[in-house]
Write an enzyme that holds these catalytic residues in place. Sequence first.
Site, PDB file in Angstrom:
ATOM      1  CG  ASN A 219      -0.250  -0.051   2.507  1.00 24.04           C
ATOM      2  OD1 ASN A 219       0.483   0.865   2.843  1.00 24.04           O
ATOM      3  ND2 ASN A 219      -0.425  -1.145   3.256  1.00 24.04           N
ATOM      4  CG  ASP A 287      -7.122  -4.756   5.845  1.00 20.12           C
ATOM      5  OD1 ASP A 287      -6.844  -4.708   7.051  1.00 20.12           O
ATOM      6  OD2 ASP A 287      -7.569  -3.781   5.203  1.00 20.12           O
ATOM      7  N   PRO A 315      -3.480 -11.483  10.445  1.00 18.65           N
ATOM      8  CG  PRO A 315      -1.488 -11.826  11.609  1.00 18.65           C
ATOM      9  CD  PRO A 315      -2.132 -12.040  10.272  1.00 18.65           C
ATOM     10  CG  ASP A 316      -6.905  -6.231  13.708  1.00 19.69           C
ATOM     11  OD1 ASP A 316      -6.071  -5.553  14.343  1.00 19.69           O
ATOM     12  OD2 ASP A 316      -7.919  -5.741  13.182  1.00 19.69           O
ATOM     13  CE  LYS A 352      -8.873  -2.407  13.621  1.00 25.02           C
ATOM     14  NZ  LYS A 352      -7.859  -3.106  12.833  1.00 25.02           N
TER      15      LYS A 352
HETATM   16  N1  CTP Z   1      -4.132  -2.937  12.156  1.00 23.03           N
HETATM   17  C1  CTP Z   1      -3.418  -3.991  12.653  1.00 23.03           C
HETATM   18  N2  CTP Z   1      -3.419  -5.190  12.016  1.00 23.03           N
HETATM   19  C2  CTP Z   1      -4.156  -5.366  10.902  1.00 23.03           C
HETATM   20  C3  CTP Z   1      -4.892  -4.293  10.366  1.00 23.03           C
HETATM   21  C4  CTP Z   1      -4.868  -3.093  11.019  1.00 23.03           C
HETATM   22  O1  CTP Z   1      -2.747  -3.817  13.679  1.00 23.03           O
HETATM   23  N3  CTP Z   1      -4.141  -6.535  10.302  1.00 23.03           N
HETATM   24  C5  CTP Z   1      -4.136  -1.660  12.889  1.00 23.03           C
HETATM   25  C6  CTP Z   1      -3.477  -0.504  12.171  1.00 23.03           C
HETATM   26  O2  CTP Z   1      -2.099  -0.415  12.511  1.00 23.03           O
HETATM   27  C7  CTP Z   1      -4.261   0.662  12.688  1.00 23.03           C
HETATM   28  C8  CTP Z   1      -5.638   0.113  12.924  1.00 23.03           C
HETATM   29  O3  CTP Z   1      -5.461  -1.300  13.061  1.00 23.03           O
HETATM   30  O4  CTP Z   1      -3.787   1.121  13.927  1.00 23.03           O
HETATM   31  C9  CTP Z   1      -6.636   0.360  11.870  1.00 23.03           C
HETATM   32  O5  CTP Z   1      -6.143  -0.052  10.627  1.00 23.03           O
HETATM   33  P1  CTP Z   1      -7.066  -0.017   9.362  1.00 23.03           P
HETATM   34  O6  CTP Z   1      -6.330  -0.636   8.228  1.00 23.03           O
HETATM   35  O7  CTP Z   1      -7.623   1.342   9.189  1.00 23.03           O
HETATM   36  O8  CTP Z   1      -8.236  -0.938   9.887  1.00 23.03           O
HETATM   37  P2  CTP Z   1      -8.831  -2.245   9.380  1.00 23.03           P
HETATM   38  O9  CTP Z   1      -9.025  -3.161  10.525  1.00 23.03           O
HETATM   39  O10 CTP Z   1      -8.039  -2.771   8.260  1.00 23.03           O
HETATM   40  O11 CTP Z   1     -10.275  -1.772   8.908  1.00 23.03           O
HETATM   41  P3  CTP Z   1     -10.850  -1.410   7.469  1.00 23.03           P
HETATM   42  O12 CTP Z   1      -9.996  -2.115   6.458  1.00 23.03           O
HETATM   43  O13 CTP Z   1     -12.219  -1.917   7.546  1.00 23.03           O
HETATM   44  O14 CTP Z   1     -10.779   0.065   7.372  1.00 23.03           O
END
Ligand code: CTP
Length: 406
Positions: A219, A287, A315-316, A352
Site C-alpha cells: 500500500n 488486511d 492477523p489483526d 478493536k
Molecule cells: N491494524 C493492525 N493489524 C491489521 C490491520 C490493522 O494492527 N491486520 C491496525 C493498524 O495499525 C491501525 C488500525 O489497526 O492502527 C486500523 O487499521 P485499518 O487498516 O484502518 O483498519 P482495518 O481493521 O483494516 O479496517 P478497514 O480495512 O475496515 O478500514
Amino acid sequence: MPLHKRDAMNGKRILLIIGGGIAAYKACELVRLIRKQGAEVTCVLTDGGAHFVTAMTLAALSENPVHTTLWDLKNEVEMGHIQLSRQADLIVVCPATADLMARMAAGIADDLATTLLLATDKPVMAVPAMNVRMWQHAATMRNVATLRSSGVTVLDPDDGMMACGEYGPGRLPEPDAVLAAIASHLDSQRAKGPLTGKHILITAGPTHEPIDPVRYIANRSSGKQGFAIAAAAAQAGAKVTLVAGPVNLPTPPGVTRIDVETARQMSAAVDAALPADIAIMVAAVADWRSAGEANQKIKKDGSGHVPPLELVENPDILASLCKSARRPPLVIGFAAETNDVLAHAKAKLARKGADWIVANDVATHKMGGEINALHIVSATGIESLGEMSKDAAAVALVQRIADVLA
Ligand code: CTP
C-alpha cells in the site's frame, strides 16, 4: 524546540572507535567538532583504521592518549579495557566498516575495539561507511538489523559518489551530521522528558505480502507519520521500539528499530517487544495476503488465462494486542479513511478495543505526503489537531499522551 548541541554535549565523554576505511579521515574532523562543543574524546584506533589515519593525529586533536591494542601492559595497568568501555557517556564507532559491524553483531571480541564494545554498558552509536554493494549485501543488512534490535543506534550512510568510484548509499555522513546525531543522542539520554521511564512500542509503514518471489501486495504508506511519532517520543524521554515495515527512512536518534516485511512478521515483532507502557499502531498493515505464496515466479501460460489470486485475512495486530493479557495500559490505533472519517474511527475504537483511534482523511491528505490533519477519537470525545506537518502532528500527539499520563 531546536537542539542546542553545546547544551547536550558540554562535559560529556565520547569514546570514539575508528574502523579501517578511507572515511577514517573524517573521524579526525569529528574529533575536532566534538571538542568544540565542550565534550571530551578518547580515541580507539583499530589496526585497519591505523592504515588510514595515525594515532599521532588523533592524540593531537583529542589531547588524549589513543588506545590501539588489548595487549598494552602500561595501558592495562593504568586503565583496564573494561574501565575504558564504561567511563564514556557514549561510544561512537566511526567509520563502522562492514567487518567491524559483523564482528559487533556476532559478539566477537578479538581486538581492543570489539572487546570494549562487548564489555560496555553504555549506549553505542555506529556510523557505517563502505562500498555500496557491501552496504546492500544481505549479510550487512542482517548485521545492521541485529545491532539495531540489540539497541545500537546505527546511522544510515549517505548516498553519493564513493571513494571507489561507485555511486549509492554507503558514504560516511558528513562530520557535521554525525555531530548532530551525537548531540541528539546525548540530549535524549539527558532529556528528563514527560515520557522518561516509559517504553513506547510503535508500528509504522506498510507491510509487503508476497504473491511469489517477485511480486507482492503493498500500500502507499510511507512510514513518515509513525517515524515522526517515534522521534517525538524518544525526544520526550521514552524508550522507543519501532517496528517498521519496508520504508525508506532513517532511524530517528535513540530509537530501537526492528525491520519487518509482512503482517505476520510485524505481529511477531510486536509480541517480542512487549511489555510496553504505550502502544501506538501507526502501520498500514495489509488486511489480506495471498492464500498460497508461490515459491517460483508465476508465469503466463500463453492461453490468456489469468491466474486466480486467492486472499486470506492477516492477523489483526492491534485487536489481538488489545485482547492480550499483556495489553499495554494505553493502546492507540490509527485509521486512514477516505470517507466518513469520524464515523469509521468511532466504529474502529469499539471494534478493536483501543483507547484512542487517531483518524486521518487520506482522501484530502494523500498517503505518503508531508501534511496530516489528525483527529483523536476516544471514549471522552474527539479532538481535532488541525492541519500541520507530520513532525508537528507527532509532537502534538506525544504531548496529548504525556498529558493523560500526568
Ligand atoms: N491494524 C493492525 N493489524 C491489521 C490491520 C490493522 O494492527 N491486520 C491496525 C493498524 O495499525 C491501525 C488500525 O489497526 O492502527 C486500523 O487499521 P485499518 O487498516 O484502518 O483498519 P482495518 O481493521 O483494516 O479496517 P478497514 O480495512 O475496515 O478500514
